[in-house]
Scaffold this active site. Structure first.
Site, PDB file in Angstrom:
ATOM      1  N   LYS A 166       0.844  -1.228  -0.071  1.00  0.00           N
ATOM      2  CA  LYS A 166       0.000   0.021  -0.122  1.00  0.00           C
ATOM      3  C   LYS A 166       0.886   1.140  -0.030  1.00  0.00           C
ATOM      4  O   LYS A 166       1.937   1.286   0.578  1.00  0.00           O
ATOM      5  CB  LYS A 166      -1.045   0.022   1.351  1.00  0.00           C
ATOM      6  N   ARG A 170     -10.568  -0.885  14.566  1.00  0.00           N
ATOM      7  CA  ARG A 170     -10.121   0.004  13.073  1.00  0.00           C
ATOM      8  C   ARG A 170     -11.139  -0.648  11.985  1.00  0.00           C
ATOM      9  O   ARG A 170     -12.083   0.268  11.435  1.00  0.00           O
ATOM     10  CB  ARG A 170      -9.010   0.181  12.804  1.00  0.00           C
ATOM     11  N   TYR A 183      16.555  29.777  10.017  1.00  0.00           N
ATOM     12  CA  TYR A 183      15.366  30.641  10.735  1.00  0.00           C
ATOM     13  C   TYR A 183      15.482  30.480  12.176  1.00  0.00           C
ATOM     14  O   TYR A 183      15.763  29.495  12.808  1.00  0.00           O
ATOM     15  CB  TYR A 183      14.091  29.805   9.986  1.00  0.00           C
ATOM     16  N   MET A 238      12.205  24.256   4.506  1.00  0.00           N
ATOM     17  CA  MET A 238      11.462  23.555   3.450  1.00  0.00           C
ATOM     18  C   MET A 238      11.992  22.869   2.471  1.00  0.00           C
ATOM     19  O   MET A 238      11.855  21.684   2.342  1.00  0.00           O
ATOM     20  CB  MET A 238      10.532  24.606   2.624  1.00  0.00           C
TER      21      MET A 238
END
Ligand SMILES: *Cc1c(COP(=O)(O)O)cnc(C)c1O
Length: 349
Positions: A33, A128, A246, A294
């Site tokens: 998957k 689930r 940053y 990023m």
């Protein structure tokens, strides 16, 4: 070139599948998957089929259709989400075997596709997917009369260690599964990677490993399957008192050589691992400096004799679970988040 290169070792992948297979007497399927856990369904699935896998598992019918195109007829393709509204054409077209989760799905399936293969999913406590005990008891005889290809359930805590309290859940789920499926003719399946290591009682007729094939925990002896090499865009000297990245979260205490590499959180390199993460240049470990951006990360390369052209974030020394620990997550999430823009390279099986 400012994109990272992800190398996927199909030989290591197939060796892991074989090794998992040798842990049980039962058949061993392959869970592919989510684009084979991010590693590329089109390469991974044929390699596993060539290694001997005959039963494949995907999450959705759309993935099953894709997989059928890749594998051709022959292997059985099971779909965990079962037979959803709108799936009928996909199931027929690609000859998929939905794992029916409820009475509603059962009715939908036998009405739309009488005689078409299906499996059944039972809930043994994870809450689930799958039919609960009462639902199953109401349906059991009718469902079994239609000869399901598989009756399965899934363990919630198979990756727990025996000293963890949730480990006891495994035995409870096993008991429920045995109670619910005792004396049925259909093939049964309970174990994913973690369940394979819980012992023979958990193996039944078919196991369903995913993460272990891809080199992740809870398969502790897995061969690492992925290497991630990230190119260096620029290198500079930083003086004591200067900051990197940053929000100035890292300040140089001594003269430092800083490399800026071309990958970031947009590539699935989770920002939260920042402070703890390392990269490798050959045998030398280089620390991440400051925030992960990023598309870029700052790395301390002061210990290297020469400026590197690339640094490795994933390799044999540093498997996916190490990154996962730094980021407070699991290897599965590291793998399935890996950047769409990476160049993917495959080492042949
Ligand atoms: C994903 C999944 C698997 C494979 O699990 P791993 O832990 O990756 O081995 C098996 N069965 C079900 C129902 C799943 O959802």
């Amino acid at each position: 070139m400012a994109v990272a290169e992800l190398t996927i070792d199909l030989k290591a992948l197939c060796d892991n599948w074989q090794a998992l297979s040798s842990h049980s007497q039962s058949d061993t399927g392959a869970v592919v998957k989510a684009d084979a856990y991010g590693l590329g369904l089109a390469k991974v699935a044929p390699a596993l089929a060539a290694a001997g896998a005959r039963q494949f598992f995907v999450a959705a019918c759309e993935e099953g259709v894709q997989l059928r195109h890749i594998l051709g007829s022959g292997p059985e393709i099971f779909v965990f989400s079962g037979h959803m509204d709108g799936d009928t054409d996909l199931i027929t077209q690609a000859n998929l075997t939905p794992l029916l989760n409820s009475i509603d799905q059962m009715l939908r399936h036998v009405e739309a596709l009488p005689g078409h293969s299906f499996g059944l999913q039972l809930d043994t406590g994870m809450n689930r997917l799958g039919m609960e005990d009462a639902e199953w008891r109401a349906l059991r005889d009718i469902a079994l009369a239609q000869r399901p290809a598989l009756v399965m359930s899934h363990l919630a805590c198979a990756d727990a260690t025996p000293d963890e309290p949730e480990f006891a859940m495994n035995a409870r789920q096993l008991q429920s599964f045995v109670d619910m499926t005792d004396e049925i003719d259909a093939p049964r399946s309970l174990a994913a990677t973690g369940g394979i290591f819980l012992g023979e009682d958990y193996h039944f007729d078919l196991t369903r490993p995913g993460i272990g094939m891809y080199g992740g925990m809870p398969y502790a002896n897995a061969r690492p399957v992925v290497t991630l090499s990230v190119p260096v865009i620029q290198t500079r000297d930083v003086l004591p008192g200067e900051t990197v990245g940053y929000s100035n979260t890292w300040t140089a205490q001594k003269p430092t050589r800083v490399a800026t590499i071309a990958a970031g959180y947009a590539d699935g390199l989770i920002r939260a691992m920042g402070g703890d993460a390392w990269l490798w240049a050959g045998d030398t470990r280089c620390k991440v400096l400051g925030r992960i951006s990023m598309d870029m990360i700052g790395v301390d390369v002061s210990d290297l004799d020469e400026d590197p052209t690339a640094l490795e974030l994933l390799n044999d020394r540093q498997p996916v679970d190490m990154l996962a620990d730094w980021a407070g997550t699991i290897g599965y999430e590291i793998l399935t988040s890996m950047g769409a823009r990476y160049t993917r390279r495959y080492l042949p099986a």
